[in-house]
Design a protein around this motif. Structure first.
Motif, PDB file in Angstrom:
ATOM      1  N   GLU A 101      52.433  28.369  39.624  1.00 47.09           N
ATOM      2  CA  GLU A 101      53.247  29.043  38.636  1.00 47.09           C
ATOM      3  C   GLU A 101      52.501  29.655  37.394  1.00 47.09           C
ATOM      4  O   GLU A 101      53.198  30.387  36.693  1.00 47.09           O
ATOM      5  N   SER A 102      51.505  28.786  36.986  1.00 51.42           N
ATOM      6  CA  SER A 102      50.607  29.688  36.041  1.00 51.42           C
ATOM      7  C   SER A 102      50.098  31.197  35.998  1.00 51.42           C
ATOM      8  O   SER A 102      49.847  31.859  35.364  1.00 51.42           O
ATOM      9  N   ILE A 103      50.349  31.521  37.600  1.00 51.38           N
ATOM     10  CA  ILE A 103      49.678  32.994  37.703  1.00 51.38           C
ATOM     11  C   ILE A 103      50.583  33.995  37.420  1.00 51.38           C
ATOM     12  O   ILE A 103      51.801  34.162  38.010  1.00 51.38           O
ATOM     13  N   ARG A 104      50.475  34.846  36.396  1.00 52.97           N
ATOM     14  CA  ARG A 104      51.613  35.935  36.028  1.00 52.97           C
ATOM     15  C   ARG A 104      50.732  37.222  35.934  1.00 52.97           C
ATOM     16  O   ARG A 104      51.312  38.266  36.061  1.00 52.97           O
ATOM     17  N   THR A 105      49.488  37.465  35.589  1.00 53.90           N
ATOM     18  CA  THR A 105      48.701  38.496  35.562  1.00 53.90           C
ATOM     19  C   THR A 105      47.672  38.568  36.748  1.00 53.90           C
ATOM     20  O   THR A 105      46.923  37.710  37.062  1.00 53.90           O
ATOM     21  N   LEU A 106      47.658  39.961  37.321  1.00 58.89           N
ATOM     22  CA  LEU A 106      46.775  40.134  38.351  1.00 58.89           C
ATOM     23  C   LEU A 106      45.821  41.277  37.831  1.00 58.89           C
ATOM     24  O   LEU A 106      46.106  42.390  37.461  1.00 58.89           O
ATOM     25  N   LEU A 107      44.568  41.028  37.923  1.00 57.06           N
ATOM     26  CA  LEU A 107      43.656  41.885  37.465  1.00 57.06           C
ATOM     27  C   LEU A 107      43.075  42.890  38.726  1.00 57.06           C
ATOM     28  O   LEU A 107      42.969  44.172  38.629  1.00 57.06           O
ATOM     29  N   LEU A 108      43.364  42.286  40.055  1.00 52.68           N
ATOM     30  CA  LEU A 108      43.136  43.184  41.347  1.00 52.68           C
ATOM     31  C   LEU A 108      44.290  42.330  42.099  1.00 52.68           C
ATOM     32  O   LEU A 108      44.462  41.158  42.276  1.00 52.68           O
TER      33      LEU A 108
END
Length: 189
Positions: A101-108
């Motif tokens: 749930e903490s992942i919202r931003t994708l660098l790739l």
């Protein structure tokens, strides 16, 4: 085989995560615009390419203490109606946690296309990754021996046939990954 009965209408990420899907069938389940999408177990060549990508990315950023930021698979809930499971993703260290749930931003974000997922990866999921401002999105086509690179504002991909180039931030050292090292010597389809 376990049957999962879906509630009518579009689901939220919270409702999707509460469904009793089996853990051991190898299928990938995603939520695209509130719809559950199931993709079958990938081919061996697909998994080899994923492993090569994870290894190259992790080795590239390991000297900077960021190798744990390279994740094969896993949930990226980009908004309340979309939960994507890229084949490979690189996330900011601040968003690493024991919970997806903490992942919202994708660098790739990387998808290795298969016959069953090509349209979805190139059109639907690409639009969602762009809308969510994933910094870079790669669509890896094993059969065509190329990678499509998309940035958030792109209307057309940059087609890469020689070498992928990527930085997790503008001042970071550049990864240069030859396409033949990524897609060469794979088992036949």
């Amino acid at each position: 085989m376990v049957m999962v009965h879906l509630p009518p209408g579009r689901l939220t990420v919270h409702e999707f995560r509460a469904l009793p899907f089996p853990d051991d069938d190898g299928a990938r389940r995603e939520l695209l615009d509130g719809r559950v999408v199931v993709t079958p177990i990938p081919r061996p060549a697909h998994q080899i390419v994923v492993r090569r990508l994870v290894t190259a990315l992790a080795n590239h950023i390991a000297p900077h203490g960021l190798d744990d930021c390279v994740l094969p698979g896993g949930d990226a809930a980009i908004d309340d109606g979309n939960l994507l499971v890229p084949d490979v993703m690189v996330v900011p260290p601040a968003e690493l946690s024991r919970q997806w749930e903490s992942i919202r931003t994708l660098l790739l974000a990387v998808e290795v296309v298969s016959p069953a997922s090509a349209r979805r990866d190139r059109v639907e999921k690409r639009r969602l990754y762009q809308r969510s401002q994933a910094r870079t999105y790669w669509v890896v086509d094993v059969d065509a021996q190329l990678v499509e690179e998309w940035l958030p504002a792109d209307e057309r991909p940059r087609v890469v046939t020689e070498a992928l180039r990527w930085r997790w931030e503008p001042a970071a050292p550049e990864l240069v990954l030859p396409i033949d090292r990524l897609l060469g010597a794979l088992p036949p389809a």
